[in-house]
Design a protein around this motif. Sequence first.
Motif, PDB file in Angstrom:
ATOM      1  N   VAL A 266      47.616  34.919 -26.219  1.00 28.45           N
ATOM      2  CA  VAL A 266      48.908  35.645 -26.742  1.00 28.45           C
ATOM      3  C   VAL A 266      48.771  36.882 -26.010  1.00 28.45           C
ATOM      4  CG1 VAL A 266      50.192  36.836 -28.925  1.00 28.45           C
ATOM      5  CG2 VAL A 266      48.776  34.585 -28.964  1.00 28.45           C
ATOM      6  N   ASN A 267      49.813  37.161 -24.992  1.00 27.40           N
ATOM      7  CA  ASN A 267      49.953  38.058 -24.364  1.00 27.40           C
ATOM      8  C   ASN A 267      50.277  39.617 -24.997  1.00 27.40           C
ATOM      9  OD1 ASN A 267      49.729  39.905 -22.010  1.00 27.40           O
ATOM     10  ND2 ASN A 267      51.785  39.340 -21.373  1.00 27.40           N
ATOM     11  N   ARG A 268      49.357  40.549 -24.993  1.00 24.30           N
ATOM     12  CA  ARG A 268      49.748  41.929 -25.711  1.00 24.30           C
ATOM     13  C   ARG A 268      49.342  42.840 -24.638  1.00 24.30           C
ATOM     14  NH1 ARG A 268      46.849  45.064 -29.680  1.00 24.30           N
ATOM     15  NH2 ARG A 268      48.262  45.743 -31.225  1.00 24.30           N
ATOM     16  N   PRO A 269      50.375  43.332 -23.809  1.00 30.06           N
ATOM     17  CA  PRO A 269      50.050  44.084 -22.626  1.00 30.06           C
ATOM     18  C   PRO A 269      49.683  45.504 -23.268  1.00 30.06           C
ATOM     19  CG  PRO A 269      52.251  42.988 -22.311  1.00 30.06           C
ATOM     20  CD  PRO A 269      51.620  42.650 -23.807  1.00 30.06           C
ATOM     21  N   GLY A 270      48.623  46.015 -22.456  1.00 30.99           N
ATOM     22  CA  GLY A 270      47.972  47.414 -22.892  1.00 30.99           C
ATOM     23  C   GLY A 270      46.904  47.285 -23.895  1.00 30.99           C
ATOM     24  N   SER A 271      46.606  45.947 -24.579  1.00 30.73           N
ATOM     25  CA  SER A 271      45.312  46.021 -25.237  1.00 30.73           C
ATOM     26  C   SER A 271      43.918  46.388 -24.760  1.00 30.73           C
ATOM     27  CB  SER A 271      45.287  44.588 -26.073  1.00 30.73           C
ATOM     28  OG  SER A 271      46.283  44.327 -26.749  1.00 30.73           O
ATOM     29  N   ASN A 343      37.700  44.072 -23.558  1.00 25.41           N
ATOM     30  CA  ASN A 343      38.125  43.276 -22.683  1.00 25.41           C
ATOM     31  C   ASN A 343      36.881  42.730 -21.694  1.00 25.41           C
ATOM     32  OD1 ASN A 343      40.851  43.288 -23.581  1.00 25.41           O
ATOM     33  ND2 ASN A 343      41.488  44.749 -22.164  1.00 25.41           N
ATOM     34  N   GLU A 344      35.966  43.601 -21.337  1.00 25.33           N
ATOM     35  CA  GLU A 344      35.144  43.320 -20.153  1.00 25.33           C
ATOM     36  C   GLU A 344      34.070  42.262 -20.791  1.00 25.33           C
ATOM     37  OE1 GLU A 344      36.704  47.427 -20.003  1.00 25.33           O
ATOM     38  OE2 GLU A 344      35.716  46.435 -21.565  1.00 25.33           O
ATOM     39  N   VAL A 345      34.033  41.818 -22.021  1.00 22.92           N
ATOM     40  CA  VAL A 345      33.050  40.848 -22.603  1.00 22.92           C
ATOM     41  C   VAL A 345      33.886  39.662 -23.029  1.00 22.92           C
ATOM     42  CG1 VAL A 345      31.333  42.505 -22.828  1.00 22.92           C
ATOM     43  CG2 VAL A 345      32.872  41.979 -24.585  1.00 22.92           C
ATOM     44  N   ALA A 437      41.060  24.506 -32.041  1.00 20.39           N
ATOM     45  CA  ALA A 437      42.082  25.472 -31.602  1.00 20.39           C
ATOM     46  C   ALA A 437      41.421  26.773 -31.310  1.00 20.39           C
ATOM     47  CB  ALA A 437      43.469  25.643 -32.391  1.00 20.39           C
ATOM     48  N   ILE A 438      41.758  27.444 -29.803  1.00 20.85           N
ATOM     49  CA  ILE A 438      41.191  28.782 -29.725  1.00 20.85           C
ATOM     50  C   ILE A 438      42.417  29.555 -29.425  1.00 20.85           C
ATOM     51  CG2 ILE A 438      39.769  30.099 -27.776  1.00 20.85           C
ATOM     52  CD1 ILE A 438      38.239  27.481 -27.439  1.00 20.85           C
ATOM     53  N   VAL A 439      42.599  30.857 -30.055  1.00 18.16           N
ATOM     54  CA  VAL A 439      43.630  31.716 -29.723  1.00 18.16           C
ATOM     55  C   VAL A 439      42.958  33.015 -29.466  1.00 18.16           C
ATOM     56  CG1 VAL A 439      45.292  33.274 -30.891  1.00 18.16           C
ATOM     57  CG2 VAL A 439      45.018  30.693 -31.566  1.00 18.16           C
ATOM     58  N   VAL A 440      43.332  33.451 -28.339  1.00 21.12           N
ATOM     59  CA  VAL A 440      43.035  34.922 -27.986  1.00 21.12           C
ATOM     60  C   VAL A 440      43.948  35.661 -27.751  1.00 21.12           C
ATOM     61  CG1 VAL A 440      41.504  36.148 -26.144  1.00 21.12           C
ATOM     62  CG2 VAL A 440      40.968  33.865 -26.608  1.00 21.12           C
ATOM     63  N   VAL A 441      44.095  37.074 -28.545  1.00 23.25           N
ATOM     64  CA  VAL A 441      45.244  37.835 -28.461  1.00 23.25           C
ATOM     65  C   VAL A 441      44.723  39.196 -27.591  1.00 23.25           C
ATOM     66  CG1 VAL A 441      46.713  39.350 -29.717  1.00 23.25           C
ATOM     67  CG2 VAL A 441      46.095  37.162 -30.510  1.00 23.25           C
ATOM     68  N   GLY A 442      45.543  39.377 -26.505  1.00 22.71           N
ATOM     69  CA  GLY A 442      44.993  40.584 -25.510  1.00 22.71           C
ATOM     70  C   GLY A 442      45.998  40.801 -24.465  1.00 22.71           C
ATOM     71  N   ASP A 443      45.361  41.624 -23.469  1.00 22.99           N
ATOM     72  CA  ASP A 443      46.077  41.729 -22.207  1.00 22.99           C
ATOM     73  C   ASP A 443      45.908  40.697 -21.211  1.00 22.99           C
ATOM     74  OD1 ASP A 443      47.378  42.488 -19.992  1.00 22.99           O
ATOM     75  OD2 ASP A 443      46.735  44.790 -20.225  1.00 22.99           O
ATOM     76  N   ALA A 444      46.963  39.915 -20.838  1.00 22.60           N
ATOM     77  CA  ALA A 444      46.717  38.732 -20.137  1.00 22.60           C
ATOM     78  C   ALA A 444      46.205  39.097 -18.819  1.00 22.60           C
ATOM     79  CB  ALA A 444      47.878  37.817 -20.144  1.00 22.60           C
ATOM     80  N   ALA A 445      46.629  40.116 -18.257  1.00 20.66           N
ATOM     81  CA  ALA A 445      46.310  40.679 -16.918  1.00 20.66           C
ATOM     82  C   ALA A 445      45.140  41.195 -16.837  1.00 20.66           C
ATOM     83  CB  ALA A 445      47.152  41.850 -16.539  1.00 20.66           C
ATOM     84  N   GLN A 446      44.340  41.188 -17.920  1.00 16.93           N
ATOM     85  CA  GLN A 446      43.095  42.014 -17.889  1.00 16.93           C
ATOM     86  C   GLN A 446      42.040  40.728 -18.311  1.00 16.93           C
ATOM     87  OE1 GLN A 446      42.019  44.904 -17.247  1.00 16.93           O
ATOM     88  NE2 GLN A 446      44.008  45.533 -16.722  1.00 16.93           N
ATOM     89  N   ILE A 447      42.548  39.818 -19.225  1.00 16.77           N
ATOM     90  CA  ILE A 447      41.488  38.931 -19.696  1.00 16.77           C
ATOM     91  C   ILE A 447      41.894  37.419 -19.317  1.00 16.77           C
ATOM     92  CG2 ILE A 447      40.924  40.396 -21.578  1.00 16.77           C
ATOM     93  CD1 ILE A 447      42.611  38.397 -23.305  1.00 16.77           C
ATOM     94  N   GLU A 458      47.644  28.129 -22.498  1.00 10.98           N
ATOM     95  CA  GLU A 458      49.164  28.537 -22.499  1.00 10.98           C
ATOM     96  C   GLU A 458      49.047  29.701 -22.761  1.00 10.98           C
ATOM     97  OE1 GLU A 458      53.109  27.529 -25.193  1.00 10.98           O
ATOM     98  OE2 GLU A 458      51.089  26.543 -25.960  1.00 10.98           O
ATOM     99  N   VAL A 459      49.992  30.649 -22.119  1.00  9.81           N
ATOM    100  CA  VAL A 459      50.161  32.129 -22.380  1.00  9.81           C
ATOM    101  C   VAL A 459      51.667  32.291 -22.989  1.00  9.81           C
ATOM    102  CG1 VAL A 459      50.426  34.401 -21.295  1.00  9.81           C
ATOM    103  CG2 VAL A 459      48.898  32.576 -20.442  1.00  9.81           C
ATOM    104  N   VAL A 460      51.606  32.749 -23.985  1.00 15.74           N
ATOM    105  CA  VAL A 460      52.856  33.230 -25.067  1.00 15.74           C
ATOM    106  C   VAL A 460      52.793  34.806 -25.300  1.00 15.74           C
ATOM    107  CG1 VAL A 460      52.728  30.870 -26.036  1.00 15.74           C
ATOM    108  CG2 VAL A 460      51.762  32.878 -27.319  1.00 15.74           C
TER     109      VAL A 460
END
Length: 463
Positions: A266-271, A343-345, A437-447, A458-460
């Motif tokens: 789940v793309n959350r830009p800036g996280s 994000n780094e880990v 199911a695996i859900v990750v919420v964060g900045d897609a560009a970073q992670i 899938e990116v939403v």
Amino acid sequence: MGLFLFLTALGGLPGQQIDRTRPPETPPLPGFKLPPVFETKLSNGLGVTLVEDARFPLLTLRLAFQAGDKFDPADLPGLAEAVGALLKEGTATRTSRQIAEEVTTIGGSLDGVTGADSLTLAASALAENSSRLFDLVADVARNASFPPDEVNLHKANRKQSLMVQRSRASFQAEEKLTELVFGSHPYSRSTPTPESIDKLDRAGLVRFRDTYLTPNNAVLIVMGALPPRAQLLPALEKRFGDWKSKETPAAPAAKFPEAKRQLVLVNRPGSVQADIRVGRIAITRNDPDHFPLLVGNTILGGGASSRMFNHIREEKGYAYDAHSALLRYRDSGYFEAATQVRNEVVGEALQAVLDELSNISQQPVGAGELSDVKNYLSGSFVLSLTSQSALAGQLALVKTMGLPNNYLETYTTRIRATEPPQILTAARKYISPESAAIVVVGDAAQIGKALEKFGKFEVVEAK
């Protein structure tokens, strides 16, 4: 004598040997015993449970309906929640302010609480005001008028609180995970939407009340310093007995998708951190695997002594918190493991979560670890039922979830009877990550790059 008492307080007389390398043994913990319970029905089919508890001059009441969020129309999530919140905001003969003032006058409380399966009126008062409490609860349950100004206020407040919820990565993660786990079933809809809030109106609220808030669809629990039964039952019949029974719609079919491996970002830009959830469909409290799974979940991620907490937080330093949970509804349930990391880990942390889920699914738990968790679960359960409010709530849970009447009294026995092979069997079915199911919420560009090793995803966009 003074010296004897002093030495005894220090731990023993000279010459006694104390092994300070071993913790003291925990004595057998007592089970839970219900106070005297009497069950009956009123003339209209309303189930009544009376529980004697004369320790305090209080009366606690629960009027619980099979009328939770799962009964919301597909295009109107949040309807049951709104009904529960607005029941006490006015009736045909009382304004919201009058209800609030009367609750205060009788030394009590009154709230409507809605969950996935049930809607409950929770009330209390000083025992000497039992008649006024019964009058008030009957009026609110039967005659809630949903005044337009109160409805509009609820809508405005709910929109604001929804904005706050959606600003949290943890909420976005939970929302997406339940959607993947439960598919099109109403259990997947945990909150209203801005659009459904806009659609709320008095007519829809009244329709829901008249459809689901019926005596044959409810149980009334009265607990505390009760009046004599010969006086109490006629008092309840007077307030609730002429309430008309009617047929209620069937609950949505308990059809859920097969558990399967899915990965959604789940793309959350800036996280600057990522919220990780791993979960799958699980079981109800009536399932034979329930208690083994409950014990296994507690060992895995049920507190500061759990494996996830110690490994992911204490040893690796990836997160402030790492835990797992077992959510149980009437028709199904789900298991989830969760953590929030920088994000780094994110890749290392997700792998650590999956490893812990695999470990408990493949290796029997140790005797010491199991004993500690059994003591913890048994002790905390008994302590949690010491207040009238908590016990009344648990009795309402037993009724609305369709559990056996001895569920509370056999709880600790069934916890203590759980053995490693049972935990292993349950963990393989409901914790093993292969079908999770695996859900990750964060900045897609970073992670996004770190997630590629876990397979296609899938990116939403965050809502």
